[in-house]
Design a protein around this motif. Structure first.
Motif, PDB file in Angstrom:
ATOM      1  N   ILE A   1       0.743  -1.199  -0.151  1.00  0.00           N
ATOM      2  CA  ILE A   1       0.099  -0.061  -0.092  1.00  0.00           C
ATOM      3  C   ILE A   1       0.828   1.189   0.069  1.00  0.00           C
ATOM      4  N   LEU A   2       0.756   1.933  -1.168  1.00  0.00           N
ATOM      5  CA  LEU A   2       1.407   3.383  -1.124  1.00  0.00           C
ATOM      6  C   LEU A   2       0.517   4.462  -0.856  1.00  0.00           C
ATOM      7  N   ALA A   3       0.762   5.271   0.264  1.00  0.00           N
ATOM      8  CA  ALA A   3      -0.017   6.374   0.540  1.00  0.00           C
ATOM      9  C   ALA A   3       0.986   7.647   0.655  1.00  0.00           C
ATOM     10  N   ASP A   4       0.186   8.667   0.219  1.00  0.00           N
ATOM     11  CA  ASP A   4       0.643   9.989   0.329  1.00  0.00           C
ATOM     12  C   ASP A   4      -0.112  11.264   0.719  1.00  0.00           C
ATOM     13  N   ILE A   5       0.368  12.052   1.574  1.00  0.00           N
ATOM     14  CA  ILE A   5      -0.473  13.014   2.281  1.00  0.00           C
ATOM     15  C   ILE A   5      -0.681  14.193   1.305  1.00  0.00           C
ATOM     16  N   ASP A   6      -2.227  14.464   1.030  1.00  0.00           N
ATOM     17  CA  ASP A   6      -2.932  15.166  -0.068  1.00  0.00           C
ATOM     18  C   ASP A   6      -2.378  16.724   0.264  1.00  0.00           C
ATOM     19  N   HIS A   7      -1.886  17.420  -0.823  1.00  0.00           N
ATOM     20  CA  HIS A   7      -1.721  18.825  -0.503  1.00  0.00           C
ATOM     21  C   HIS A   7      -0.890  19.348   0.655  1.00  0.00           C
ATOM     22  N   PHE A   8       0.439  18.414   0.783  1.00  0.00           N
ATOM     23  CA  PHE A   8       1.151  18.476   1.796  1.00  0.00           C
ATOM     24  C   PHE A   8       1.925  19.897   1.978  1.00  0.00           C
ATOM     25  N   LYS A   9       2.140  20.131   0.506  1.00  0.00           N
ATOM     26  CA  LYS A   9       3.123  21.385   0.487  1.00  0.00           C
ATOM     27  C   LYS A   9       2.370  22.861   0.906  1.00  0.00           C
ATOM     28  N   SER A  10       1.038  22.723   0.617  1.00  0.00           N
ATOM     29  CA  SER A  10       0.084  23.733   1.160  1.00  0.00           C
ATOM     30  C   SER A  10       0.224  23.938   2.766  1.00  0.00           C
ATOM     31  N   PHE A  11       0.273  22.752   3.568  1.00  0.00           N
ATOM     32  CA  PHE A  11       0.670  22.945   4.920  1.00  0.00           C
ATOM     33  C   PHE A  11       1.620  23.689   5.112  1.00  0.00           C
ATOM     34  N   ASN A  12       2.836  23.443   4.752  1.00  0.00           N
ATOM     35  CA  ASN A  12       4.196  24.177   4.882  1.00  0.00           C
ATOM     36  C   ASN A  12       4.075  25.509   4.373  1.00  0.00           C
ATOM     37  N   ASP A  13       3.512  25.837   3.410  1.00  0.00           N
ATOM     38  CA  ASP A  13       3.132  26.985   2.849  1.00  0.00           C
ATOM     39  C   ASP A  13       2.611  28.110   3.705  1.00  0.00           C
ATOM     40  N   GLU A  14       1.118  27.659   4.183  1.00  0.00           N
ATOM     41  CA  GLU A  14       0.286  28.344   4.675  1.00  0.00           C
ATOM     42  C   GLU A  14       0.629  28.338   6.073  1.00  0.00           C
ATOM     43  N   TRP A  15       0.888  27.281   6.891  1.00  0.00           N
ATOM     44  CA  TRP A  15       1.058  26.997   8.271  1.00  0.00           C
ATOM     45  C   TRP A  15       2.502  27.054   8.874  1.00  0.00           C
ATOM     46  N   GLY A  16       3.463  26.600   7.820  1.00  0.00           N
ATOM     47  CA  GLY A  16       4.987  26.706   8.366  1.00  0.00           C
ATOM     48  C   GLY A  16       5.428  25.385   8.611  1.00  0.00           C
ATOM     49  N   HIS A  17       6.658  24.805   8.514  1.00  0.00           N
ATOM     50  CA  HIS A  17       7.142  23.839   8.469  1.00  0.00           C
ATOM     51  C   HIS A  17       6.894  23.095   9.899  1.00  0.00           C
ATOM     52  N   LEU A  18       7.051  23.756  10.731  1.00  0.00           N
ATOM     53  CA  LEU A  18       6.833  23.153  12.197  1.00  0.00           C
ATOM     54  C   LEU A  18       5.351  22.351  12.126  1.00  0.00           C
ATOM     55  N   LEU A  19       4.408  23.159  11.675  1.00  0.00           N
ATOM     56  CA  LEU A  19       3.024  22.371  11.646  1.00  0.00           C
ATOM     57  C   LEU A  19       3.033  21.351  10.677  1.00  0.00           C
ATOM     58  N   GLY A  20       3.823  21.380   9.384  1.00  0.00           N
ATOM     59  CA  GLY A  20       4.064  20.220   8.680  1.00  0.00           C
ATOM     60  C   GLY A  20       4.505  19.130   9.310  1.00  0.00           C
ATOM     61  N   ASP A  21       5.603  19.289  10.043  1.00  0.00           N
ATOM     62  CA  ASP A  21       6.147  18.062  10.859  1.00  0.00           C
ATOM     63  C   ASP A  21       5.040  17.625  11.692  1.00  0.00           C
ATOM     64  N   GLN A  22       4.265  18.299  12.312  1.00  0.00           N
ATOM     65  CA  GLN A  22       3.241  17.731  13.035  1.00  0.00           C
ATOM     66  C   GLN A  22       2.267  17.110  12.589  1.00  0.00           C
ATOM     67  N   VAL A  23       1.719  17.370  11.107  1.00  0.00           N
ATOM     68  CA  VAL A  23       1.131  16.556  10.217  1.00  0.00           C
ATOM     69  C   VAL A  23       1.795  15.089  10.187  1.00  0.00           C
ATOM     70  N   LEU A  24       3.152  15.338   9.516  1.00  0.00           N
ATOM     71  CA  LEU A  24       3.701  13.924   9.564  1.00  0.00           C
ATOM     72  C   LEU A  24       3.739  13.095  10.504  1.00  0.00           C
ATOM     73  N   LYS A  25       3.841  13.653  11.805  1.00  0.00           N
ATOM     74  CA  LYS A  25       4.135  12.827  13.144  1.00  0.00           C
ATOM     75  C   LYS A  25       2.626  12.222  13.463  1.00  0.00           C
TER      76      LYS A  25
END
Length: 320
Positions: free
Chosen positions: A192-216
């Protein structure tokens, strides 16, 4: 060990010697469940059992320390980048203010008094300028040193098993594990291959720290969803892969759909703004191994379904 094609390494000998001694019932239970679910003894998960039950505590401490250093370097790197930008902005503001002060006309002061004041302010400005310039150079040097440390740490972690950010098994672990499956037991092996949708937008809109929280949080949910021998790995970036041994496409697809529904219910709160982020979703591609198929073809087929799921609107599992 011969029966389950376990490599004759010192770590595996120690693990299986402890198993035979029956000194640790929980180890025996976990190892037997591992074999029952996978029909082989996956090398990465065997190493995890060794580290958990058999290894010297110093080894575990070293592992935890290395993970902590990696996290620390990530935070320091981001802080240095932010501080460097702030000092550059401050330097520009001081220079702008100084220029404005040079144009001030104050009729209440004599010409000589204005000259003295301006010279004093000019001297102070030059001092601040030198200070911020030096600080910027220092930060640039420190940032370069941290990049070198990160590169050295990354090289040392190539043989590590876990991703320090998400806690999932990493790409190296996946490569090791899937190779063992393809050499020993491919019947019903699903990917099963999975990818977070629109992940770049999380980093662009909310910052990389929140992007890391999404990954976690996604990594934690994936790990909690594993059952019947399935294992989740961080494949790279915002992409994840799940190996489901001794299964069927129908069952693996059902697992992916359950995970999809669980993830779309997630929400995160941005501590800085207080806003809640709810639009976290995954797209999935699911395949079952075909006889004599290469590993690259196995992954490529899953990636094709994943790409199609993205094209059709995301937040879905393919094939239907």
């Amino acid at each position: 060990m011969m029966k389950y094609k376990v490599p004759t390494t010192p770590i595996n000998y120690a693990l299986w010697y402890t198993y035979v001694s029956e000194e640790l019932p929980l180890l025996n239970e976990r190892l037997e469940a591992l074999i029952a679910n996978n029909e082989i003894c996956p090398p990465v998960q065997s190493a995890s059992l060794y580290r958990e039950f058999v290894a010297d505590p110093k080894d575990a401490t070293t592992w935890a320390l290395r993970s902590s250093v990696d996290k620390m370097l990530q935070h320091i790197d981001q802080s240095l980048t932010d501080t460097h930008n702030d000092t550059n902005n401050f330097q520009k503001n001081v220079e702008q203010t100084f220029g404005e002060i040079n144009n001030v006309e104050n009729d209440a002061l004599s010409f000589e008094e204005v000259v003295v004041l301006l010279k004093k302010l000019q001297g102070d400005s030059k001092k601040i300028h030198r200070s911020t310039a030096f600080f910027s150079e220092t930060l640039a040097t420190a940032k370069g040193e941290i990049e070198s440390l990160k590169a050295a740490l990354k090289k040392s972690q190539q043989q590590a098993l876990y991703d320090s950010l998400t806690g999932l098994l990493n790409r190296h672990a996946f490569d090791t594990e899937v190779s063992a499956y393809l050499e020993s037991q491919t019947q019903g092996l699903c990917l099963i291959l999975a990818d977070i949708d629109h992940f770049k937008s999380f980093n662009d809109e909310w910052g990389h720290l929140l992007g890391d929280q999404v990954l976690k949080v996604v990594g934690r949910k994936l790990n909690d969803s594993m059952r019947d021998g399935a294992s989740a790995y961080r494949f790279g970036g915002e992409e994840f892969v799940i190996l489901v041994p001794s299964s069927q496409l129908r069952i693996a697809r059902h697992m992916a759909e359950s995970i999809r529904k669980m993830i779309e219910k997630l929400s995160l709160k941005d501590k800085r703004s207080g806003e809640t982020i709810k639009n976290i979703t995954l797209s999935f591609g699911v395949v079952e191994y075909q006889p004599e198929e290469s590993l690259s073809s196995f992954i490529a087929r899953a990636d094709t379904f994943l790409y199609e799921a993205k094209r059709l609107g995301r937040n879905r599992v393919l094939p239907l």
